[in-house]
Design an enzyme around this catalytic site. Structure first.
Site, PDB file in Angstrom:
ATOM      1  N   ASN A   7       0.733  -1.264   0.037  1.00  0.00           N
ATOM      2  CA  ASN A   7       0.161   0.008  -0.006  1.00  0.00           C
ATOM      3  C   ASN A   7       0.847   1.301   0.038  1.00  0.00           C
ATOM      4  O   ASN A   7       1.535   1.516   1.023  1.00  0.00           O
ATOM      5  CB  ASN A   7      -0.921   0.048   1.251  1.00  0.00           C
ATOM      6  CG  ASN A   7      -1.805   1.267   1.494  1.00  0.00           C
ATOM      7  OD1 ASN A   7      -1.515   2.271   0.989  1.00  0.00           O
ATOM      8  ND2 ASN A   7      -3.011   1.079   1.668  1.00  0.00           N
ATOM      9  N   GLU A  34      -4.064   1.933  -2.958  1.00  0.00           N
ATOM     10  CA  GLU A  34      -3.959   3.493  -2.605  1.00  0.00           C
ATOM     11  C   GLU A  34      -3.209   4.041  -3.675  1.00  0.00           C
ATOM     12  O   GLU A  34      -2.308   4.901  -3.001  1.00  0.00           O
ATOM     13  CB  GLU A  34      -3.729   3.438  -1.146  1.00  0.00           C
ATOM     14  CG  GLU A  34      -4.966   3.145  -0.204  1.00  0.00           C
ATOM     15  CD  GLU A  34      -4.748   4.069   1.082  1.00  0.00           C
ATOM     16  OE1 GLU A  34      -5.449   5.253   1.025  1.00  0.00           O
ATOM     17  OE2 GLU A  34      -4.182   3.566   2.014  1.00  0.00           O
ATOM     18  N   ASP A 147      -4.025  -4.881   1.049  1.00  0.00           N
ATOM     19  CA  ASP A 147      -4.284  -4.465   2.352  1.00  0.00           C
ATOM     20  C   ASP A 147      -5.641  -4.812   2.752  1.00  0.00           C
ATOM     21  O   ASP A 147      -6.484  -4.232   2.180  1.00  0.00           O
ATOM     22  CB  ASP A 147      -4.141  -2.675   2.098  1.00  0.00           C
ATOM     23  CG  ASP A 147      -4.432  -2.049   3.580  1.00  0.00           C
ATOM     24  OD1 ASP A 147      -4.778  -3.018   4.421  1.00  0.00           O
ATOM     25  OD2 ASP A 147      -4.374  -1.078   3.523  1.00  0.00           O
ATOM     26  N   ASN A 149      -6.810  -4.598   5.794  1.00  0.00           N
ATOM     27  CA  ASN A 149      -7.384  -3.461   6.833  1.00  0.00           C
ATOM     28  C   ASN A 149      -8.113  -4.551   8.021  1.00  0.00           C
ATOM     29  O   ASN A 149      -9.062  -4.288   8.556  1.00  0.00           O
ATOM     30  CB  ASN A 149      -8.505  -2.486   6.301  1.00  0.00           C
ATOM     31  CG  ASN A 149      -7.877  -1.411   5.824  1.00  0.00           C
ATOM     32  OD1 ASN A 149      -6.656  -0.799   6.518  1.00  0.00           O
ATOM     33  ND2 ASN A 149      -7.959  -0.860   4.865  1.00  0.00           N
ATOM     34  N   ASP A 218      -1.624  -6.404   6.013  1.00  0.00           N
ATOM     35  CA  ASP A 218      -1.151  -6.706   4.690  1.00  0.00           C
ATOM     36  C   ASP A 218      -0.697  -7.822   4.490  1.00  0.00           C
ATOM     37  O   ASP A 218       0.219  -8.620   4.952  1.00  0.00           O
ATOM     38  CB  ASP A 218       0.045  -5.562   4.224  1.00  0.00           C
ATOM     39  CG  ASP A 218      -0.317  -4.268   4.217  1.00  0.00           C
ATOM     40  OD1 ASP A 218      -0.845  -3.614   3.452  1.00  0.00           O
ATOM     41  OD2 ASP A 218      -0.129  -3.563   5.429  1.00  0.00           O
ATOM     42  N   ASP A 247       2.884   4.638   5.048  1.00  0.00           N
ATOM     43  CA  ASP A 247       2.679   4.166   6.496  1.00  0.00           C
ATOM     44  C   ASP A 247       2.698   2.479   6.517  1.00  0.00           C
ATOM     45  O   ASP A 247       2.583   2.056   7.456  1.00  0.00           O
ATOM     46  CB  ASP A 247       1.253   4.841   7.203  1.00  0.00           C
ATOM     47  CG  ASP A 247       0.062   4.768   6.181  1.00  0.00           C
ATOM     48  OD1 ASP A 247       0.296   4.236   5.017  1.00  0.00           O
ATOM     49  OD2 ASP A 247      -0.882   4.968   6.800  1.00  0.00           O
ATOM     50  N   HIS A 248       2.735   1.864   5.404  1.00  0.00           N
ATOM     51  CA  HIS A 248       2.675   0.604   4.997  1.00  0.00           C
ATOM     52  C   HIS A 248       4.112   0.076   4.781  1.00  0.00           C
ATOM     53  O   HIS A 248       4.727   0.943   3.896  1.00  0.00           O
ATOM     54  CB  HIS A 248       1.775   0.040   4.166  1.00  0.00           C
ATOM     55  CG  HIS A 248       0.135   0.278   4.489  1.00  0.00           C
ATOM     56  ND1 HIS A 248      -0.546  -0.718   4.863  1.00  0.00           N
ATOM     57  CD2 HIS A 248      -0.337   1.229   4.635  1.00  0.00           C
ATOM     58  CE1 HIS A 248      -1.820  -0.297   5.300  1.00  0.00           C
ATOM     59  NE2 HIS A 248      -1.721   0.986   4.851  1.00  0.00           N
TER      60      HIS A 248
END
Length: 256
Positions: A7, A34, A147, A149, A218, A247-248
């Protein structure tokens, strides 16, 4: 064959990071989430120059998925045909006889909100479609990367007590992920011994990465045929240390 998911949290912002990472980690297939780009803004030439063909499905500002491959991509499908949705979260392609699905599962915002209900409905429909896809591609195998989530277990959460019952860790979300696995999929990361507190996402706030306050959300799920070929799976934390990172972190699996 090495396959990976990442991501990137805006491909426009992170394109240089992507190209730098691919140069150091020339994986065969990479699923991105994303991307946050409309299709006319997608950096096709830069990715082609790095040695990859690419399929993508995007929208302005939010969501967006892409599959990069060193081999040709065929039978490309955008979105889940069983779940009409304006959000661009699913992309599938066949590469080297293997069916790859790139998935960006909705976040859900908070338990018992409309976005949480949408997430659960999205996951239920994904399960139905995946069952069809697995039957159709039983010979070559199927991998669904992305991802999700969802942190599958408490060991995938830096502070299970604090996150108990919260979005990303709620019982209904975990049950929905288990329903996917029960189709005959395997979490590649858990095929191997891993260090405690191994995470793939860390909040930008409150020194989340520096304090390793993360979640493992992930995932690379493999059908039985591919799980038997999997020889390694790891999270690459290096790009999370770069300036202005996603942030991943990428997750990489090796198939023999």
């Amino acid at each position: 064959m090495k396959i990976a998911t990442w991501n990137v949290n805006s491909l426009k912002v992170r394109l240089a990071h992507l190209l730098q990472w691919l140069e150091a980690n020339p994986v065969d297939v990479l699923c991105l989430q994303e991307t946050k780009l409309t299709d006319d803004k997608f950096p096709i030439s830069e990715i082609n120059a790095a040695g990859y063909e690419v399929a993508f499905s995007g929208q302005k500002t939010y969501n967006g998925v892409a599959i990069l491959s060193k081999l040709p991509l065929t039978d490309v499908v955008r979105n889940n045909p069983l779940f009409p949705d304006e959000q661009q979260r699913i992309l599938a392609a066949t590469i080297g006889g293997v069916r790859f699905i790139c998935a960006y599962v909705p976040n859900g915002q908070a338990v018992d909100t409309d976005k949480y209900a949408y997430k659960l409905a999205w996951l239920a429909s994904l399960r139905d479609w995946l069952a069809d896809e697995m039957r159709a591609h039983a010979g070559g195998g199927l991998a669904i990367l992305g991802d999700y989530n969802i942190a599958p277990e408490d060991r995938d959460v830096h502070d299970p007590a604090a996150w108990a019952g919260q979005v990303l860790c709620s019982d209904k979300e975990r049950a929905a992920l288990t329903a996917l696995v029960d189709l005959g999929l395997t979490d590649a990361f858990r095929l191997f011994e891993q260090a405690d507190k191994s995470f793939s996402w860390w909040d930008y706030r409150q020194l989340g990465y520096q304090k390793n306050k993360g979640l493992r959300i992930d995932h690379i799920l493999l059908s039985d045929a591919l799980a038997k070929r999997c020889t390694a799976c790891a999270i690459d934390r290096v790009p999370r240390k770069w300036e202005q990172p996603s942030d991943h972190a990428p997750v990489i699996a090796t198939l023999g």
